[in-house]
Design a protein around this motif. Structure first.
Motif, PDB file in Angstrom:
ATOM      1  N   ILE A   1       0.836  -1.205   0.000  1.00 40.23           N
ATOM      2  CA  ILE A   1       0.000   0.000   0.000  1.00 40.23           C
ATOM      3  C   ILE A   1       0.869   1.253   0.000  1.00 40.23           C
ATOM      4  N   THR A   2       1.891   1.277   0.849  1.00 42.24           N
ATOM      5  CA  THR A   2       2.794   2.428   0.878  1.00 42.24           C
ATOM      6  C   THR A   2       3.505   2.592  -0.457  1.00 42.24           C
ATOM      7  N   SER A   3       3.943   1.490  -1.038  1.00 39.66           N
ATOM      8  CA  SER A   3       4.605   1.544  -2.342  1.00 39.66           C
ATOM      9  C   SER A   3       3.679   2.114  -3.403  1.00 39.66           C
ATOM     10  N   ALA A   4       2.420   1.704  -3.361  1.00 43.21           N
ATOM     11  CA  ALA A   4       1.453   2.207  -4.343  1.00 43.21           C
ATOM     12  C   ALA A   4       1.307   3.720  -4.237  1.00 43.21           C
ATOM     13  N   MET A   5       1.273   4.221  -3.010  1.00 45.78           N
ATOM     14  CA  MET A   5       1.139   5.670  -2.828  1.00 45.78           C
ATOM     15  C   MET A   5       2.401   6.404  -3.284  1.00 45.78           C
ATOM     16  N   MET A   6       3.564   5.867  -2.911  1.00 55.82           N
ATOM     17  CA  MET A   6       4.822   6.531  -3.262  1.00 55.82           C
ATOM     18  C   MET A   6       5.061   6.551  -4.763  1.00 55.82           C
ATOM     19  N   THR A   7       4.790   5.446  -5.415  1.00 55.37           N
ATOM     20  CA  THR A   7       5.122   5.339  -6.845  1.00 55.37           C
ATOM     21  C   THR A   7       4.108   6.020  -7.746  1.00 55.37           C
ATOM     22  N   THR A   8       2.964   6.423  -7.203  1.00 50.69           N
ATOM     23  CA  THR A   8       1.972   7.150  -8.009  1.00 50.69           C
ATOM     24  C   THR A   8       1.853   8.617  -7.598  1.00 50.69           C
ATOM     25  N   ALA A   9       2.593   9.032  -6.571  1.00 55.07           N
ATOM     26  CA  ALA A   9       2.556  10.433  -6.143  1.00 55.07           C
ATOM     27  C   ALA A   9       3.295  11.319  -7.135  1.00 55.07           C
ATOM     28  N   ASN A  10       2.882  12.568  -7.209  1.00 56.11           N
ATOM     29  CA  ASN A  10       3.588  13.529  -8.063  1.00 56.11           C
ATOM     30  C   ASN A  10       4.939  13.881  -7.440  1.00 56.11           C
ATOM     31  N   PHE A  11       5.962  13.974  -8.268  1.00 54.82           N
ATOM     32  CA  PHE A  11       7.268  14.406  -7.768  1.00 54.82           C
ATOM     33  C   PHE A  11       7.751  15.672  -8.467  1.00 54.82           C
ATOM     34  N   THR A  12       6.897  16.224  -9.314  1.00 58.60           N
ATOM     35  CA  THR A  12       7.162  17.544  -9.894  1.00 58.60           C
ATOM     36  C   THR A  12       5.871  18.354  -9.829  1.00 58.60           C
ATOM     37  N   ALA A  13       6.021  19.668  -9.801  1.00 58.06           N
ATOM     38  CA  ALA A  13       4.847  20.541  -9.782  1.00 58.06           C
ATOM     39  C   ALA A  13       4.108  20.449 -11.117  1.00 58.06           C
ATOM     40  N   THR A  14       4.838  20.616 -12.191  1.00 59.78           N
ATOM     41  CA  THR A  14       4.374  20.390 -13.557  1.00 59.78           C
ATOM     42  C   THR A  14       5.534  19.702 -14.266  1.00 59.78           C
ATOM     43  N   PRO A  15       5.307  19.098 -15.422  1.00 63.09           N
ATOM     44  CA  PRO A  15       6.415  18.409 -16.090  1.00 63.09           C
ATOM     45  C   PRO A  15       7.670  19.263 -16.197  1.00 63.09           C
ATOM     46  N   GLY A  16       8.737  18.791 -15.608  1.00 62.04           N
ATOM     47  CA  GLY A  16      10.013  19.482 -15.685  1.00 62.04           C
ATOM     48  C   GLY A  16      10.229  20.564 -14.657  1.00 62.04           C
ATOM     49  N   VAL A  17       9.206  20.855 -13.852  1.00 65.94           N
ATOM     50  CA  VAL A  17       9.319  21.904 -12.836  1.00 65.94           C
ATOM     51  C   VAL A  17       9.271  21.256 -11.456  1.00 65.94           C
ATOM     52  N   PRO A  18      10.304  21.422 -10.652  1.00 61.39           N
ATOM     53  CA  PRO A  18      10.336  20.740  -9.354  1.00 61.39           C
ATOM     54  C   PRO A  18       9.336  21.320  -8.368  1.00 61.39           C
ATOM     55  N   ILE A  19       8.873  20.473  -7.444  1.00 58.93           N
ATOM     56  CA  ILE A  19       8.119  20.960  -6.295  1.00 58.93           C
ATOM     57  C   ILE A  19       9.063  21.790  -5.438  1.00 58.93           C
ATOM     58  N   LEU A  20       8.554  22.869  -4.882  1.00 59.15           N
ATOM     59  CA  LEU A  20       9.377  23.756  -4.071  1.00 59.15           C
ATOM     60  C   LEU A  20       9.177  23.482  -2.586  1.00 59.15           C
ATOM     61  N   ALA A  21      10.127  23.945  -1.793  1.00 62.63           N
ATOM     62  CA  ALA A  21      10.074  23.789  -0.341  1.00 62.63           C
ATOM     63  C   ALA A  21      10.340  25.125   0.319  1.00 62.63           C
ATOM     64  N   GLN A  22       9.545  25.437   1.342  1.00 58.59           N
ATOM     65  CA  GLN A  22       9.783  26.646   2.113  1.00 58.59           C
ATOM     66  C   GLN A  22      11.015  26.462   2.993  1.00 58.59           C
ATOM     67  N   GLN A  23      11.968  27.361   2.835  1.00 58.39           N
ATOM     68  CA  GLN A  23      13.112  27.430   3.729  1.00 58.39           C
ATOM     69  C   GLN A  23      12.988  28.732   4.516  1.00 58.39           C
ATOM     70  N   LYS A  24      13.977  29.114   5.244  1.00 58.07           N
ATOM     71  CA  LYS A  24      13.914  30.363   5.972  1.00 58.07           C
ATOM     72  C   LYS A  24      13.949  31.530   4.995  1.00 58.07           C
ATOM     73  N   ASN A  25      12.815  32.190   4.848  1.00 60.34           N
ATOM     74  CA  ASN A  25      12.679  33.391   4.021  1.00 60.34           C
ATOM     75  C   ASN A  25      12.935  33.161   2.539  1.00 60.34           C
ATOM     76  N   LYS A  26      12.834  31.925   2.067  1.00 56.71           N
ATOM     77  CA  LYS A  26      13.009  31.694   0.633  1.00 56.71           C
ATOM     78  C   LYS A  26      12.383  30.357   0.250  1.00 56.71           C
ATOM     79  N   LEU A  27      12.281  30.151  -1.065  1.00 57.41           N
ATOM     80  CA  LEU A  27      11.808  28.885  -1.626  1.00 57.41           C
ATOM     81  C   LEU A  27      12.950  28.229  -2.374  1.00 57.41           C
ATOM     82  N   SER A  28      13.093  26.922  -2.192  1.00 59.33           N
ATOM     83  CA  SER A  28      14.127  26.162  -2.887  1.00 59.33           C
ATOM     84  C   SER A  28      13.506  24.891  -3.459  1.00 59.33           C
TER      85      SER A  28
END
Length: 633
Positions: free
Chosen positions: A601-628
């Motif tokens: 079940i965990t594998s199914a969720m991990m392998t079907t989850a999105n890993f980019t925001a849009t094709p070729g664009v990475p998901i961003l993460a909030q850091q201290k006062n910036k996005l990376s």
């Protein structure tokens, strides 16, 4: 007259009015006296008498103020609210009501689009998964999700069910009938807490009932709450809530209390849950720090969860709220599905319009000022007694220093001071002060020495108009406008208030359509093996789900969080909010594939989850006062 006939005549009368005046509107008027639910009425007869008296008082009140034929009273509200709905055709009626004594609030009725609490839709569950499983009401059917937390309020509409299956532990506020088919099991574990002397029998309830301020029925409703439940908070409907798996059943194991809990109690709860046959186990809890010893994986709780996993129970745990620091993860073991939190695309913005035409953006889930008119603005220090130090009143935590004749009908400028950071002051208390002194609303500005990255209590729902100017630019602009329009004596005392403003409605959500972003508070990897923070060869967190500003069920009896005391729903953030999203989705997969193991079940969720925001664009993460760009850790 028969009710049906009376209703037909009323509708006919209103429709006739509409032909006469396009200015006709409906207003809801709330009175100061308490409704039925606030009264200690012992029997149905007393309740009926009180409700009849309130209705009669509404009629007498209106007849004494308004001309006959200038209004139609549509409803008297007596049970949850003390007030009435009135249909008027003349603006004079509104002005008369605004100046009348005992009127607490007047709110213009508006047509609103009803929305869900959004995350089922955001995750694609409503269109892709629920229909394939027979619809929302059946999604998750046959699957039991266990929750180890601070209990549950079985009377909340998110958990009610007409069926009966009394297998739970009876006790304070928790009768046997509380196990109703939706809640199929409920027990509490407190022996270690009692032995340590921290269990307070007058507060903590010797039963599965949730009396904790963290309202841990939150995970239950997010994972498996009933479908289409109105989200009512401070007398406003914010939409309709649903768990990820509305058809799933809930089994509750109370092992945590306002002070926290003990591992031995939690382990006992896990033991019972597995014995009871739950399919998924959700823990929106974790240790305060990395356990001591040769390996974080080898403490008793981690081993207990290993055995639960081996028994076929999928264990889902919050990753922790120690981000954005690296190695802040508090869910270590490879057999646990550790959940990180993201922000969503929903925003609750508010704004204030100044008399000079400026519009300042802020936050605040609050109603607008009445009537769309501009109100005088006054700083708290300028409308308080002269012998009070300004610094003591600027946070607006006490009504006593305010001079009632100066504050009535004004918007009061308060300041977000260091007291808010230490929780000695709260935004909820600001709203309470404004209500007590009879002001029109409040504007909360930022202290330059604090900054505005995190405003504690900014998502609390309010009954009075209010806006939080959560950036220095807007705060400075307001003060500049106010100071240039305030007349002062030679000694500096304010003698004339020419600054005006009105607050807009901050309760309507907007949806940006933007991709999820890793929340700044969400704990990061890499995973650690021991208290020395030596890196473990285990990828953590496992997966990410929505965790910021999530509507979920809340226990109105909760004492620990004064921001939302007395409410049935609350808007909350944290990895503890992300975790039940994954628990509910796991239940949907388990329904479809009952023979799958926790790892599958965990594998199914991990392998079907999105890993980019849009094709070729990475998901961003909030850091201290910036996005990376986000990474697997």
């Amino acid at each position: 007259m028969k009710p049906a006939l009376a209703f037909i005549l009323l509708v006919s009368f209103i429709e006739t009015w509409k032909l006469v005046s396009v200015e006709a509107k409906v207003f809801v008027v709330l009175m100061e006296d308490d409704p039925v639910v606030m009264m200690s009425l012992r029997n149905d007869e007393n309740i009926a008498i009180y409700k009849e008296r309130m209705t009669r008082e509404h009629d007498v009140f209106l007849e004494s103020l308004l001309e006959k034929g200038s209004y139609v009273k549509l409803y008297s509200y007596t049970h949850l609210l003390n007030g009435f709905a009135i249909y008027v055709t003349d603006k004079k009626v509104l002005h008369v009501l605004e100046s009348a004594e005992k009127v607490r609030l007047i709110h213009e009725d508006t047509k609103l689009q009803k929305l869900t609490t959004h995350t089922p839709e955001l995750l694609g569950i409503t269109t892709g998964v629920w229909p394939a499983l027979g619809g929302a009401m059946l999604a998750g059917e046959g699957v039991v999700i266990g929750f180890i937390d601070t209990g549950i309020n079985p009377f909340h509409p998110s958990f009610t069910n007409e069926a009966s299956s009394a297998t739970g532990s009876a006790g304070e506020q928790f009768p046997p009938s509380a196990c109703n088919g939706k809640i199929v099991g409920a027990q509490y574990f407190a022996r270690a807490a009692i032995a340590a002397g921290e269990f307070n029998s007058t507060r903590d309830y010797a039963s599965p009932f949730d009396a904790d301020g963290h309202g841990r029925q939150v995970p239950s409703s997010t994972a498996a709450g009933n479908h289409g439940i109105p989200v009512m908070a401070n007398n406003f409907n914010y939409g309709y809530a649903s768990g990820m798996a509305p058809g799933a059943q809930i089994s509750v194991y109370k092992a945590l209390y306002p002070f926290g809990g003990y591992m031995s109690d939690v382990v006992a709860a896990v033991d019972q849950a597995v014995e009871d046959g739950v399919d998924v186990l959700s823990l929106s809890i974790g240790p305060a720090s990395v356990p001591s010893g040769p390996s974080a994986f080898l403490n008793v709780l981690e081993l207990e969860l290993l055995f639960a996993t081996k028994a076929g129970v999928l264990v889902v745990q919050a990753a922790g709220n120690g981000g954005p620091s690296s190695s802040s993860i508090l869910s270590f073991s490879p057999w646990i599905t550790s959940v990180a939190a993201s922000i969503t695309d929903r925003r609750y913005n508010n704004s204030i319009r100044l008399g000079d035409g400026q519009s300042l953006i802020g936050t605040g889930l609050a109603p607008p000022t009445i009537g769309g008119v501009f109100f005088p603005v006054a700083a708290a220090a300028d409308v308080c007694q002269r012998n009070i130090t300004a610094g003591l009143v600027e946070s607006c935590q006490d009504a006593d220093p305010f001079i009632r004749s100066l504050v009535r009908g004004k918007l009061i400028i308060c300041t977000y001071t260091f007291d808010f950071e230490s929780e000695a002051a709260t935004i909820a208390t600001v709203a309470d002060t404004i209500s007590k002194i009879g002001a029109a609303g409040f504007i909360l500005t930022m202290d330059p020495d604090i900054g505005s990255e995190q405003i504690k209590g900014a998502t609390v729902t309010l009954q009075v108009p209010g806006v939080i100017l959560n950036n220095m630019e807007s705060s400075s602009a307001l003060w500049e406008y106010y100071n240039s329009n305030t007349m002062r004596s030679r000694s500096g005392i304010a003698i004339g208030f020419r600054a005006t403003a009105r607050i807009l409605d901050g309760r309507e959500a907007t949806y940006t359509g933007s991709a999820p972003v890793v929340a700044s508070y969400s704990s990061r990897g890499p995973d650690v093996n021991n208290a020395l923070l030596e890196t473990a060869d285990v990828l953590k967190p496992t997966i990410m789900a929505p965790g910021s500003s999530i509507w979920a069920a809340w226990s109105p009896n909760s004492e620990g969080d004064q921001y939302i005391k007395g409410q049935n729903f609350a808007l909350l953030s944290g990895t503890s909010m992300a975790t039940p999203h994954i628990a509910g989705i796991a239940a949907l997969i388990k329904q479809k594939h009952p023979d799958w193991s926790p790892a599958a079940i965990t594998s199914a969720m991990m392998t079907t989850a999105n890993f980019t925001a849009t094709p070729g664009v990475p998901i961003l993460a909030q850091q201290k006062n910036k996005l990376s760009p986000a990474t697997p850790i």
